[in-house]
Design a protein around this motif. Sequence first.
Motif, PDB file in Angstrom:
ATOM      1  N   THR A 122      41.218  52.055  44.732  1.00  0.00           N
ATOM      2  CA  THR A 122      40.710  51.709  46.008  1.00  0.00           C
ATOM      3  C   THR A 122      41.824  51.256  46.971  1.00  0.00           C
ATOM      4  OG1 THR A 122      40.742  49.443  45.389  1.00  0.00           O
ATOM      5  CG2 THR A 122      38.743  50.689  45.180  1.00  0.00           C
ATOM      6  N   LEU A 124      43.068  48.693  47.504  1.00  0.00           N
ATOM      7  CA  LEU A 124      42.986  47.186  47.851  1.00  0.00           C
ATOM      8  C   LEU A 124      44.172  46.373  47.053  1.00  0.00           C
ATOM      9  CD1 LEU A 124      39.229  46.942  48.069  1.00  0.00           C
ATOM     10  CD2 LEU A 124      40.725  47.164  50.031  1.00  0.00           C
ATOM     11  N   ARG A 220      35.600  50.955  47.309  1.00  0.00           N
ATOM     12  CA  ARG A 220      36.554  50.346  48.397  1.00  0.00           C
ATOM     13  C   ARG A 220      35.603  49.729  49.308  1.00  0.00           C
ATOM     14  NH1 ARG A 220      41.786  50.400  50.662  1.00  0.00           N
ATOM     15  NH2 ARG A 220      41.662  50.056  52.844  1.00  0.00           N
ATOM     16  N   THR A 224      34.517  46.107  50.422  1.00  0.00           N
ATOM     17  CA  THR A 224      34.544  45.742  51.932  1.00  0.00           C
ATOM     18  C   THR A 224      33.607  44.939  52.487  1.00  0.00           C
ATOM     19  OG1 THR A 224      36.571  47.157  52.246  1.00  0.00           O
ATOM     20  CG2 THR A 224      35.576  46.365  54.282  1.00  0.00           C
TER      21      THR A 224
END
Length: 287
Positions: A122, A124, A220, A224
């Motif tokens: 991802t 992140l 992802r 989010t």
Amino acid sequence: MAAPAHTSMRFVKRLSSPSPGADRAIRSLIAALLTILGGLLVGPVPARARLVQADLAHVAVAPPPSARVPLELAVTDARTGRATTLGQALGGRAALLLPVDYTCGNVCDPMVSMAADALAATGLAAEHYAFVLVGIDPRDDAAAARRMLAETLGDRAAGIRPLLVSDAALAALTGALGYKAVYDSGTDSFAHPAAAMLLAGDGRVARVLSPLALTGRDLRLALTEAGEGRVGSLADRLTLLCYGYDAARGLYTPLVQRILTVTGIATILGIGLLIVGLTRRTRLRAG
């Protein structure tokens, strides 16, 4: 006990020696290997199972409307041995919660590994989400949880929170999630959904995902949205079982059968290469 080894050595010598019997032995071995391969491709011999179709019909995850995990749920962190709550483990972040059997011999290890890979893909930062495992077998201890992570992920296990829960806590959690598993005493294993719950920071179930089909891009986006408090539509029912074989029919599932077939073919090819090498050696000596 020495007799089988002695017999094997005589057989190898027979294959590697320039004699008319060597070719016949090679042909017989090839025929036997082809028979084994045919059995793998056709299918394994049915195995006895304790669970029946009526049992497996209950195995699914169907979160009720507005499903939310109990954040006050008492849990134990398998890494530190400390008592905490599920809410503290989640830390108010969007989270991927994966119920697993820490001593599972079927699909739990691949689920954890593929989920970890998808999270890494991802892009992140780890502080933006939580990855939490919850043991569904109260008999598993902290050592079993740590061993699973070490063997499955190695250095990639950093940041994952493996949790242990009591029978009562597990019942409360699975009840809130609509998560149902069935214990098979015949194999000492659980038939359970191969499913991961994506949670919003306040514990609401945002989505139900398959850990075996996650991509970094989709995860992802889901993380989010969950981090922003947005909750997507839930699947009505997910019945992808984490179970080694179809207990109702006593047959291996297609996934496990494919693994067995590929492994069998690889073994047979390896033996075949050995036979080819021995045959060439025999012909060179005879020439």
